[in-house]
Design an enzyme around this catalytic site. Structure first.
Site, PDB file in Angstrom:
ATOM      1  N   ASP A 120       0.775  -1.215   0.131  1.00 43.22           N
ATOM      2  CA  ASP A 120      -0.154   0.072   0.004  1.00 43.22           C
ATOM      3  C   ASP A 120       0.792   1.271   0.117  1.00 43.22           C
ATOM      4  OD1 ASP A 120      -1.964   1.592  -0.089  1.00 43.22           O
ATOM      5  OD2 ASP A 120      -2.809   1.182   1.993  1.00 43.22           O
ATOM      6  N   ALA A 121       1.212   1.481  -1.372  1.00 44.48           N
ATOM      7  CA  ALA A 121       2.295   2.613  -1.350  1.00 44.48           C
ATOM      8  C   ALA A 121       1.804   3.966  -1.990  1.00 44.48           C
ATOM      9  CB  ALA A 121       3.330   2.020  -2.160  1.00 44.48           C
ATOM     10  N   LYS A 122       0.706   3.758  -2.864  1.00 46.98           N
ATOM     11  CA  LYS A 122       0.146   4.765  -3.613  1.00 46.98           C
ATOM     12  C   LYS A 122       1.138   5.681  -4.508  1.00 46.98           C
ATOM     13  CE  LYS A 122      -3.727   5.046  -0.160  1.00 46.98           C
ATOM     14  NZ  LYS A 122      -3.202   3.962   0.733  1.00 46.98           N
ATOM     15  N   ARG A 123       1.834   4.707  -5.203  1.00 49.71           N
ATOM     16  CA  ARG A 123       2.965   5.583  -6.068  1.00 49.71           C
ATOM     17  C   ARG A 123       2.283   5.907  -7.423  1.00 49.71           C
ATOM     18  NH1 ARG A 123       5.201   5.130  -1.575  1.00 49.71           N
ATOM     19  NH2 ARG A 123       7.116   4.581  -1.253  1.00 49.71           N
TER      20      ARG A 123
END
Length: 272
Positions: free
Chosen positions: A91-94
């Site tokens: 869950d990095a939302k890159r």
């Protein structure tokens, strides 16, 4: 992990539970803080306790990056500890220009070994494409989130649709249901149906059930498909069910409770 393998795990465990490993040093039990790696020791205990009931695990990168080098080592050990039978989500939302996204993808897929990563779609196709080039790896695209700020942009009207619907529709030209999922918040109720109507065969990752107040019944009503098509995340309500010596036992009890509800729903819908 392939789509077929994920569906097999869902049917075997009669569960579509994703456990969010948002591990905060300030919230874990005091007795663990004396260990050499408190974050990993906490995660290991939670994983061991909840593995019979969960098909996916989702570490939130912020909680590990905030601890610097030590936190990233804990993250690496956590992903290595997870068995191949579960689906792992970074869950990095890159999401950035092509070359940068390629490096992000290599980091999460090659170095850490995650099955998937959450990606922000704002910069468009060339920022998402590099993540989709890896075999048996997944992009989980932010579509409709569960936070209050979702109202700021995600509900903009565009050609009689909302922006989040356009994101789902447009992005299916880049990937398919074998490598592309969508984040759709549980607190959005009937909007889950709009997302499902746009992505009939894609998995939806649904945060917001539990501490954020989302309804599992509504998620299933509007989002479940014949193959399930859902990963429902629960973080705080499971991993912080207790901060005492019984923290793992309480986490197991909470995960078992959710899995039991999910099993009934899967049976009623004829998925298992």
């Amino acid at each position: 992990m392939t789509k077929k393998e994920l569906i097999h795990q869902i049917k075997t465990k009669k569960s579509f539970l994703c456990v969010g490993l948002d591990t905060d040093l300030e919230k874990i039990p005091e007795h663990l803080k004396e260990s050499a790696d408190p974050i990993f020791e906490f995660n290991k205990a939670i994983i061991h306790a909840t593995l019979p009931y969960a098909v996916a695990y989702k570490p939130n990168l912020a909680f590990y990056e905030a601890q610097g080098e030590i936190g990233l080592r804990s993250l690496k050990k956590t992903v290595e500890y997870l068995t191949e039978e579960v689906f792992t989500i970074a869950d990095a939302k890159r999401g950035d220009i092509g070359n940068t996204s390629k490096m992000y993808a290599r980091s999460f897929f090659e170095y850490f070994g995650f099955d998937s990563v959450t990606v922000a779609p704002y910069m468009g196709k060339d920022s998402v494409g590099p993540f989709l080039e890896f075999e048996n790896k997944w992009v989980i695209l932010l579509a409709l989130t569960s936070n209050p700020g979702a109202q700021d942009f995600q509900y903009f009207d565009i050609d009689e649709s909302k922006l989040f619907e356009k994101v789902i529709e447009q992005s299916q030209q880049w990937g398919d249901s074998n490598n592309l999922m969508f984040v759709v918040g549980a607190t959005r109720g009937a909007d889950i149906k709009k997302a499902r109507d746009k992505a009939k065969d894609h998995f939806l990752l649904v945060p917001g059930v539990g501490a954020q107040g989302g309804s599992l019944e509504e998620v299933v009503k509007y989002g479940m498909t014949d193959e399930c098509g859902l990963l429902v995340n629960s973080s705080r309500s499971i991993i912080y069910a207790s901060n005492g010596l019984d923290f793992a036992q309480r986490a197991e009890e909470k995960a078992a409770e959710i899995q039991s509800e999910m099993a009934k729903m899967l049976e009623v819908r004829g998925v298992v």
